[in-house]
Design an enzyme around this catalytic site. Structure first.
Site, PDB file in Angstrom:
ATOM      1  N   MET A  32       0.853  -1.197   0.000  1.00 25.10           N
ATOM      2  CA  MET A  32       0.000   0.000   0.000  1.00 25.10           C
ATOM      3  C   MET A  32       0.892   1.251   0.000  1.00 25.10           C
ATOM      4  SD  MET A  32      -3.434  -0.926   2.024  1.00 25.10           S
ATOM      5  CE  MET A  32      -2.838  -0.664   3.681  1.00 25.10           C
ATOM      6  N   HIS A  36       9.053   1.051   3.358  1.00 24.50           N
ATOM      7  CA  HIS A  36      10.133   1.132   4.346  1.00 24.50           C
ATOM      8  C   HIS A  36      11.038  -0.082   4.176  1.00 24.50           C
ATOM      9  CE1 HIS A  36       7.712  -1.835   6.335  1.00 24.50           C
ATOM     10  NE2 HIS A  36       6.718  -0.987   6.516  1.00 24.50           N
ATOM     11  N   HIS A  39       9.447  -3.434   3.355  1.00 29.23           N
ATOM     12  CA  HIS A  39       9.096  -3.638   1.940  1.00 29.23           C
ATOM     13  C   HIS A  39      10.364  -3.861   1.110  1.00 29.23           C
ATOM     14  CE1 HIS A  39       5.656  -0.984   3.327  1.00 29.23           C
ATOM     15  NE2 HIS A  39       5.012  -2.031   2.844  1.00 29.23           N
ATOM     16  N   GLN A  63     -10.459  -2.487   2.002  1.00 25.80           N
ATOM     17  CA  GLN A  63      -9.998  -3.231   3.182  1.00 25.80           C
ATOM     18  C   GLN A  63      -9.967  -2.355   4.431  1.00 25.80           C
ATOM     19  OE1 GLN A  63      -6.001  -4.069   1.299  1.00 25.80           O
ATOM     20  NE2 GLN A  63      -5.265  -3.834   3.382  1.00 25.80           N
ATOM     21  N   GLY A 156       4.976 -10.157   3.693  1.00 25.07           N
ATOM     22  CA  GLY A 156       5.688 -10.145   4.966  1.00 25.07           C
ATOM     23  C   GLY A 156       4.955 -10.976   6.015  1.00 25.07           C
ATOM     24  N   ASP A 159       2.182  -9.537   8.820  1.00 19.92           N
ATOM     25  CA  ASP A 159       0.740  -9.750   8.687  1.00 19.92           C
ATOM     26  C   ASP A 159       0.499 -11.245   8.535  1.00 19.92           C
ATOM     27  OD1 ASP A 159      -0.290  -6.925   8.508  1.00 19.92           O
ATOM     28  OD2 ASP A 159       1.187  -6.909   6.909  1.00 19.92           O
ATOM     29  N   GLN A 162      -2.958 -12.433   7.431  1.00 21.59           N
ATOM     30  CA  GLN A 162      -3.134 -12.118   5.996  1.00 21.59           C
ATOM     31  C   GLN A 162      -2.421 -13.158   5.133  1.00 21.59           C
ATOM     32  OE1 GLN A 162      -2.849  -8.013   4.174  1.00 21.59           O
ATOM     33  NE2 GLN A 162      -0.773  -8.659   3.742  1.00 21.59           N
ATOM     34  N   VAL A 185      10.884  -7.446   9.492  1.00 23.06           N
ATOM     35  CA  VAL A 185      12.072  -6.596   9.655  1.00 23.06           C
ATOM     36  C   VAL A 185      11.804  -5.649  10.829  1.00 23.06           C
ATOM     37  CG1 VAL A 185      13.579  -4.896   8.538  1.00 23.06           C
ATOM     38  CG2 VAL A 185      12.575  -6.756   7.190  1.00 23.06           C
TER      39      VAL A 185
HETATM   40  O1  PAF Z   1      -0.260  -5.874   3.412  1.00 26.01           O
HETATM   41  C1  PAF Z   1      -0.646  -4.932   2.689  1.00 26.01           C
HETATM   42  O2  PAF Z   1       0.060  -3.931   2.493  1.00 26.01           O
HETATM   43  C2  PAF Z   1      -2.023  -4.990   2.033  1.00 26.01           C
HETATM   44  O3  PAF Z   1      -2.937  -5.630   2.860  1.00 26.01           O
HETATM   45  C3  PAF Z   1      -1.984  -5.633   0.653  1.00 26.01           C
HETATM   46  C4  PAF Z   1      -1.569  -7.086   0.709  1.00 26.01           C
HETATM   47  C5  PAF Z   1      -1.043  -4.869  -0.266  1.00 26.01           C
HETATM   48  C6  PAF Z   1      -3.392  -5.595   0.023  1.00 26.01           C
HETATM   49  O4  PAF Z   1      -3.853  -4.297  -0.111  1.00 26.01           O
END
Ligand code: PAF
Length: 286
Positions: A32, A36, A39, A63, A156, A159, A162, A185
């Site tokens: 999103m 940092h 990512h 979301q 990552g 989450d 997720q 990280v």
């Molecule tokens: O983890 C995230 O940044 C978001 O939930 C994702 C997987 C990019 C979906 O919008």
């Protein structure tokens, strides 16, 4: 090398067709934005694994709940592009909400086809406090998969729920790609990196350090042979700063997502807590 910025689905598809024609493998790093070091580690891993790397940057409206931080969520496309360029990502896909969802105004499941992951995976941990959140995540991620048709997608472990849900979606819907989980990280003092850390005042950040301390204490007690989650739960609570408002601290088998009474190998210990107004999540996997 120059990372190209693509805003249109059709432009992404054109690049992908050409890459596939050349027989190259494609890695997707869905984000999103507000990129940092966490990512950066995903993009580096994607570079090591695939010939071509595409990073999506999209603050996904479906979301976020009505009282969440969608409007306030940091949008930093210029520095995101710079980081992607430094690491050597081939493309950034940064669509508008209209490009992703067309003219649907309400973005709800009365107007839009949604992916609904299994109820027992979403009605717990973060999904409990954020109803509909994982439907929104799974839906946008499936769309990103369909647009970019990656061989590998990088997520990552911060989450963890997720990640578990998306792996399940890949399995249940027979998607032809591999999800690559990447380690959390942390800052040197232990704070897990998150785009939302920018919301924290110095004092809130200081208090938030007790979250990773509590998780580390659980791990070291486990290593000394203590496995009873009730004992470990109480210890963690005693370590959390009193100004931290805990939402959950749970112990789950990371193969089945079932709750466990005693920690064993591959147990996820996940926590969500607020420091000030900022909701943070962190976890360790034993
Ligand atoms: O983890 C995230 O940044 C978001 O939930 C994702 C997987 C990019 C979906 O919008």
């Amino acid at each position: 090398m120059n990372t190209i910025l693509l805003n249109k689905i059709s432009d992404v598809r054109q690049n992908i067709i050409e890459w596939k024609r050349q027989g190259l493998t494609i890695g997707l790093v869905p984000t999103m934005g507000a990129l940092h070091k966490g990512h950066a580690s995903l993009i580096k891993k994607a570079k090591e694994t695939c010939d071509k790397v595409i990073v999506s940057v999209f603050v996904n409206p479906i979301q976020f709940g009505p009282n969440e931080d969608f409007d306030k969520y940091p949008r930093t496309i210029e520095s995101d592009m710079q980081l992607c360029n430094e690491i050597g990502a081939d493309a950034v896909f940064a669509p508008t909400p209209k490009e992703m969802y067309g003219d649907n105004i309400r973005l709800s499941n009365t107007d839009l086809t949604f992916v609904c992951p299994p109820y027992n995976l979403v009605d717990c941990l973060c999904g409990k406090a954020r109803p509909g959140h994982f439907d929104g995540v799974a839906t946008v991620v499936l769309k990103l998969f369909n647009i970019t048709t990656p061989d590998y997608a990088f997520f990552g472990l911060k989450d963890a729920q997720q990640l578990f849900i998306l792996k399940r979606m890949v399995k249940d819907l027979n998607l032809n790609l591999t999800i690559v989980p990447c380690p959390i990280v942390r800052e040197e003092d232990g704070l897990a990196l998150s785009s939302r850390n920018t919301y924290l005042s110095q004092e809130e950040r200081e208090n938030a350090l007790s979250i990773s301390k509590a998780l580390n204490q659980i791990k070291s007690l486990y290593e000394k042979g203590i496995t009873d989650v009730n004992v470990l739960f109480d210890t963690a609570i005693s370590i959390l700063n009193p100004n931290i408002e805990m939402e959950y601290l749970e112990f789950r088998d990371f193969d089945t997502f079932e709750k466990v009474d005693n920690i064993k190998q591959n147990t996820l210990i996940a926590i969500a807590a607020k420091s000030g107004k900022t909701r943070l999540i962190d976890n360790i996997i034993i």
